[in-house]
Scaffold this active site. Structure first.
Site, PDB file in Angstrom:
ATOM      1  N   ALA A  79       0.843  -1.198   0.000  1.00 42.38           N
ATOM      2  CA  ALA A  79       0.000   0.000   0.000  1.00 42.38           C
ATOM      3  C   ALA A  79       0.875   1.244   0.000  1.00 42.38           C
ATOM      4  O   ALA A  79       1.879   1.297   0.712  1.00 42.38           O
ATOM      5  CB  ALA A  79      -0.899   0.007   1.235  1.00 42.38           C
ATOM      6  N   GLU A 112      -1.577 -11.459  -5.328  1.00 34.90           N
ATOM      7  CA  GLU A 112      -2.877 -11.295  -5.983  1.00 34.90           C
ATOM      8  C   GLU A 112      -3.202  -9.821  -6.016  1.00 34.90           C
ATOM      9  O   GLU A 112      -2.895  -9.094  -5.066  1.00 34.90           O
ATOM     10  CB  GLU A 112      -3.975 -12.037  -5.224  1.00 34.90           C
ATOM     11  CG  GLU A 112      -3.883 -13.525  -5.396  1.00 34.90           C
ATOM     12  CD  GLU A 112      -4.977 -14.264  -4.652  1.00 34.90           C
ATOM     13  OE1 GLU A 112      -5.168 -15.442  -4.979  1.00 34.90           O
ATOM     14  OE2 GLU A 112      -5.626 -13.693  -3.765  1.00 34.90           O
ATOM     15  N   ASN A 117      -6.723  -3.042 -11.200  1.00 36.17           N
ATOM     16  CA  ASN A 117      -5.904  -2.235 -10.306  1.00 36.17           C
ATOM     17  C   ASN A 117      -4.638  -1.802 -11.054  1.00 36.17           C
ATOM     18  O   ASN A 117      -3.949  -2.623 -11.651  1.00 36.17           O
ATOM     19  CB  ASN A 117      -5.530  -3.052  -9.063  1.00 36.17           C
ATOM     20  CG  ASN A 117      -4.835  -2.243  -8.006  1.00 36.17           C
ATOM     21  OD1 ASN A 117      -4.098  -1.317  -8.289  1.00 36.17           O
ATOM     22  ND2 ASN A 117      -5.060  -2.629  -6.759  1.00 36.17           N
ATOM     23  N   TYR A 123       3.736  -4.528 -11.129  1.00 33.12           N
ATOM     24  CA  TYR A 123       4.147  -5.918 -11.021  1.00 33.12           C
ATOM     25  C   TYR A 123       4.657  -6.458 -12.357  1.00 33.12           C
ATOM     26  O   TYR A 123       5.647  -7.189 -12.394  1.00 33.12           O
ATOM     27  CB  TYR A 123       3.010  -6.772 -10.469  1.00 33.12           C
ATOM     28  CG  TYR A 123       2.536  -6.293  -9.118  1.00 33.12           C
ATOM     29  CD1 TYR A 123       3.438  -6.008  -8.099  1.00 33.12           C
ATOM     30  CD2 TYR A 123       1.190  -6.102  -8.849  1.00 33.12           C
ATOM     31  CE1 TYR A 123       3.017  -5.556  -6.853  1.00 33.12           C
ATOM     32  CE2 TYR A 123       0.754  -5.651  -7.610  1.00 33.12           C
ATOM     33  CZ  TYR A 123       1.676  -5.373  -6.631  1.00 33.12           C
ATOM     34  OH  TYR A 123       1.249  -4.930  -5.406  1.00 33.12           O
TER      35      TYR A 123
END
Length: 156
Positions: A79, A112, A117, A123
């Site tokens: 986050a 995950e 998103n 990633y």
């Protein structure tokens, strides 16, 4: 905000207030991605869980939490507060997690992420490959379901 001001440090359950604040800022309740205090503390008490917090000017701006079992780890949460996104914080956290877990003998790092998103771009750039999907995995505040995409990166 320049990346040179990012300080990463390990954390633990004593950092729960900062983690809750960061999750409230970073995760939109429409998608059901944030954990509550009980969930967070429960996971943090498990063996193999590591927490890394990111600070800029002594202010917590992000965190990453992983869990390792044998030679595999999962990035449970990553986050970053919206006001500091795209300044290198998420990349610094992810690189730190990868290096730390690689040094611990981890061969595979899983994660995950909710379908749609924007973090999926991070990633992919970092070398993770999509390997699966969980239909209707996340439930937001409005009870709408959202799919999760599963990613994997080989560390060794």
């Amino acid at each position: 905000m320049a990346t040179r001001n990012i300080l990463l440090r390990g954390g633990d359950a004593r950092d729960i207030a900062a983690i809750e604040t960061l999750m409230a800022q970073a995760f939109d309740p429409r998608f059901g991605e944030a954990w509550n205090r009980s969930q967070t503390l429960g996971v943090m008490a498990m063996p193999g869980v590591r927490l890394t917090l990111a600070y800029v000017d002594d202010i917590p701006v992000g965190f990453a939490m992983t869990r390792t079992v044998m030679d595999e780890a999962e990035l449970l949460l990553l986050a970053v507060v919206p006001a500091t996104r795209r300044t290198g914080i998420a990349t610094a956290l992810l690189r730190s997690v990868e290096a730390d877990r690689r040094d611990a003998g981890v061969r595979q790092l899983h994660l995950e992420v909710r379908a749609g998103n924007e973090a999926a771009k991070l990633y992919a750039i970092a070398g993770f490959a999509k390997v699966g999907e969980r239909r209707n995995y996340y439930r937001g505040a409005d009870m709408q379901a959202h799919d999760a995409h599963t990613y994997l990166k080989m560390l060794a």
